[in-house]
Design a protein around this motif. Sequence first.
Motif, PDB file in Angstrom:
ATOM      1  N   GLY A  21      51.871  31.290  32.438  1.00  0.00           N
ATOM      2  CA  GLY A  21      50.645  31.377  33.504  1.00  0.00           C
ATOM      3  C   GLY A  21      49.406  30.653  33.618  1.00  0.00           C
ATOM      4  O   GLY A  21      48.423  31.268  32.589  1.00  0.00           O
ATOM      5  N   ARG A  22      49.688  29.638  32.731  1.00  0.00           N
ATOM      6  CA  ARG A  22      48.358  28.459  32.603  1.00  0.00           C
ATOM      7  C   ARG A  22      47.781  27.585  33.144  1.00  0.00           C
ATOM      8  O   ARG A  22      49.020  26.676  33.953  1.00  0.00           O
ATOM      9  N   THR A  23      47.134  27.786  34.033  1.00  0.00           N
ATOM     10  CA  THR A  23      47.157  26.916  35.761  1.00  0.00           C
ATOM     11  C   THR A  23      46.196  25.588  34.776  1.00  0.00           C
ATOM     12  O   THR A  23      44.578  26.282  34.531  1.00  0.00           O
ATOM     13  N   ALA A  24      45.857  24.796  34.498  1.00  0.00           N
ATOM     14  CA  ALA A  24      45.028  23.220  35.291  1.00  0.00           C
ATOM     15  C   ALA A  24      44.207  22.687  36.383  1.00  0.00           C
ATOM     16  O   ALA A  24      45.891  22.219  37.103  1.00  0.00           O
ATOM     17  N   VAL A  25      43.769  22.440  36.517  1.00  0.00           N
ATOM     18  CA  VAL A  25      43.364  22.227  37.902  1.00  0.00           C
ATOM     19  C   VAL A  25      42.144  20.665  37.774  1.00  0.00           C
ATOM     20  O   VAL A  25      41.388  20.813  37.238  1.00  0.00           O
ATOM     21  N   HIS A  26      42.822  19.789  38.672  1.00  0.00           N
ATOM     22  CA  HIS A  26      41.662  18.455  37.540  1.00  0.00           C
ATOM     23  C   HIS A  26      40.744  18.386  39.420  1.00  0.00           C
ATOM     24  O   HIS A  26      41.970  18.452  40.209  1.00  0.00           O
ATOM     25  N   GLY A  27      39.535  17.926  39.374  1.00  0.00           N
ATOM     26  CA  GLY A  27      39.157  17.582  40.353  1.00  0.00           C
ATOM     27  C   GLY A  27      38.662  16.305  39.996  1.00  0.00           C
ATOM     28  O   GLY A  27      38.766  15.853  39.651  1.00  0.00           O
ATOM     29  N   GLY A  28      38.019  15.986  41.699  1.00  0.00           N
ATOM     30  CA  GLY A  28      37.703  14.769  41.967  1.00  0.00           C
ATOM     31  C   GLY A  28      36.858  14.065  40.813  1.00  0.00           C
ATOM     32  O   GLY A  28      36.912  12.798  39.978  1.00  0.00           O
ATOM     33  N   SER A  29      35.871  14.909  39.773  1.00  0.00           N
ATOM     34  CA  SER A  29      35.033  14.423  39.041  1.00  0.00           C
ATOM     35  C   SER A  29      35.892  14.173  37.758  1.00  0.00           C
ATOM     36  O   SER A  29      34.968  13.801  36.943  1.00  0.00           O
ATOM     37  N   VAL A  34      40.630  24.919  33.860  1.00  0.00           N
ATOM     38  CA  VAL A  34      41.846  26.580  32.790  1.00  0.00           C
ATOM     39  C   VAL A  34      42.385  27.407  32.838  1.00  0.00           C
ATOM     40  O   VAL A  34      41.097  28.502  33.305  1.00  0.00           O
ATOM     41  N   GLU A  35      42.803  27.891  33.753  1.00  0.00           N
ATOM     42  CA  GLU A  35      43.552  29.726  34.283  1.00  0.00           C
ATOM     43  C   GLU A  35      44.449  29.920  33.041  1.00  0.00           C
ATOM     44  O   GLU A  35      45.513  30.071  33.368  1.00  0.00           O
ATOM     45  N   PHE A  36      44.023  31.524  32.223  1.00  0.00           N
ATOM     46  CA  PHE A  36      45.189  31.714  30.929  1.00  0.00           C
ATOM     47  C   PHE A  36      45.100  33.055  30.577  1.00  0.00           C
ATOM     48  O   PHE A  36      44.078  33.548  30.811  1.00  0.00           O
ATOM     49  N   GLY A  37      45.981  34.067  30.739  1.00  0.00           N
ATOM     50  CA  GLY A  37      45.224  34.836  29.954  1.00  0.00           C
ATOM     51  C   GLY A  37      45.369  35.980  31.270  1.00  0.00           C
ATOM     52  O   GLY A  37      46.016  36.120  32.453  1.00  0.00           O
ATOM     53  N   GLY A  38      45.426  37.196  30.852  1.00  0.00           N
ATOM     54  CA  GLY A  38      45.313  38.432  31.608  1.00  0.00           C
ATOM     55  C   GLY A  38      44.830  39.471  31.008  1.00  0.00           C
ATOM     56  O   GLY A  38      44.680  40.157  30.162  1.00  0.00           O
ATOM     57  N   VAL A  39      45.810  40.729  31.899  1.00  0.00           N
ATOM     58  CA  VAL A  39      44.988  42.388  30.479  1.00  0.00           C
ATOM     59  C   VAL A  39      46.326  41.997  29.726  1.00  0.00           C
ATOM     60  O   VAL A  39      45.772  42.482  28.450  1.00  0.00           O
ATOM     61  N   TRP A  40      47.630  42.207  29.634  1.00  0.00           N
ATOM     62  CA  TRP A  40      47.734  41.983  28.717  1.00  0.00           C
ATOM     63  C   TRP A  40      47.648  40.978  27.572  1.00  0.00           C
ATOM     64  O   TRP A  40      48.135  41.327  26.207  1.00  0.00           O
ATOM     65  N   ALA A  41      47.345  39.853  27.921  1.00  0.00           N
ATOM     66  CA  ALA A  41      47.258  39.111  26.840  1.00  0.00           C
ATOM     67  C   ALA A  41      45.592  39.016  26.184  1.00  0.00           C
ATOM     68  O   ALA A  41      46.433  39.259  24.655  1.00  0.00           O
ATOM     69  N   ASP A  91      41.047  35.555  28.947  1.00  0.00           N
ATOM     70  CA  ASP A  91      40.163  36.768  30.680  1.00  0.00           C
ATOM     71  C   ASP A  91      41.782  36.416  31.979  1.00  0.00           C
ATOM     72  O   ASP A  91      40.955  37.388  32.684  1.00  0.00           O
ATOM     73  N   GLY A  92      42.063  35.026  31.988  1.00  0.00           N
ATOM     74  CA  GLY A  92      42.547  34.726  33.300  1.00  0.00           C
ATOM     75  C   GLY A  92      41.688  34.103  34.268  1.00  0.00           C
ATOM     76  O   GLY A  92      42.213  34.254  35.373  1.00  0.00           O
ATOM     77  N   GLY A  93      40.842  33.976  33.646  1.00  0.00           N
ATOM     78  CA  GLY A  93      39.549  33.850  34.583  1.00  0.00           C
ATOM     79  C   GLY A  93      39.594  32.004  34.463  1.00  0.00           C
ATOM     80  O   GLY A  93      40.278  31.790  33.534  1.00  0.00           O
ATOM     81  N   ARG A  94      38.937  31.439  35.942  1.00  0.00           N
ATOM     82  CA  ARG A  94      38.920  29.631  36.092  1.00  0.00           C
ATOM     83  C   ARG A  94      37.832  29.482  34.865  1.00  0.00           C
ATOM     84  O   ARG A  94      36.816  29.866  35.190  1.00  0.00           O
ATOM     85  N   LYS A  95      38.762  28.836  33.969  1.00  0.00           N
ATOM     86  CA  LYS A  95      37.408  27.798  33.157  1.00  0.00           C
ATOM     87  C   LYS A  95      37.020  25.998  32.550  1.00  0.00           C
ATOM     88  O   LYS A  95      38.541  25.921  33.003  1.00  0.00           O
ATOM     89  N   LYS A  96      36.274  25.615  32.306  1.00  0.00           N
ATOM     90  CA  LYS A  96      36.670  23.864  31.412  1.00  0.00           C
ATOM     91  C   LYS A  96      37.667  24.135  30.776  1.00  0.00           C
ATOM     92  O   LYS A  96      37.372  24.855  29.902  1.00  0.00           O
TER      93      LYS A  96
END
Length: 248
Positions: A21-29, A34-41, A91-96
């Motif tokens: 459930g972890r998503t890593a997003v790489h931007g041009g900069s 990272v997006e990880f977790g959620g209610v159950w986590a 928290d499942g939110g997108r963070k650095k």
Amino acid sequence: MRDETGADPPSHRTQVEATGGRTAVHGGSGNQYVEFGGVWARMAVLVVGVSGASAGIVMAPEASEAQYVFYCVLLILCVTTSVVCLWFACDGGRKKLVAFVGLVAFAVASASVAAGSYKLLADHGDVEARITLRNDEPMGDRGEVTMDVDADSSRSRLRIKILIEDKYSYDQCDTFSKVSVMPMVDGKPLRDEAVLLADGGVGDFNLHGARERATLRAVVDTTQAGDNCQLNLRFDSAVLHDDEWWLL
């Protein structure tokens, strides 16, 4: 750089899906997110934190009351810090990525402090000791008795509180009598380290090394009470401890 139509090309953006459930997003900069977790986590973090704190308090090593309270306060602070950090990290939110790693690292560091405090208390906390008198008969002036001290853990010092009791209650010799107590090392009494104690007095002795068992020699002095006094020795408390600056 513009394309053939004269419009700016879209910035480079690559998204990589990872497991768990972890998503890593790489931007041009060059920033990674990272997006990880959620209610159950979050619920899992909360359950583990509460369970860990409860187990640490219930299974705390033997120690004095002040040491136990200090340990419990430190444990609760460390567990709370770890739970709060992981709560926001999961928290499942997108963070650095840097922020995510920082939160997890701080949580691990707090948990390590809690584990370390448990280990230190287990190795250096005050331990109740048992004292056995080899001769429990009443003693007069210059009477001597050897005492064996036994505990479940080794420490470098011994603190005792001694009680002097009259064989006959009407004598009232205990008020004026004293007892000279000294440690014994390798069967030899260390008279230079003797402590003179009255009834209810507390003495602290260097055991010259960490020991689970120790031996003391006590000599009764009834000079001021009278030659006919007969006394019994009792102990209100006996505690093995270490002389560490951070121990309360």
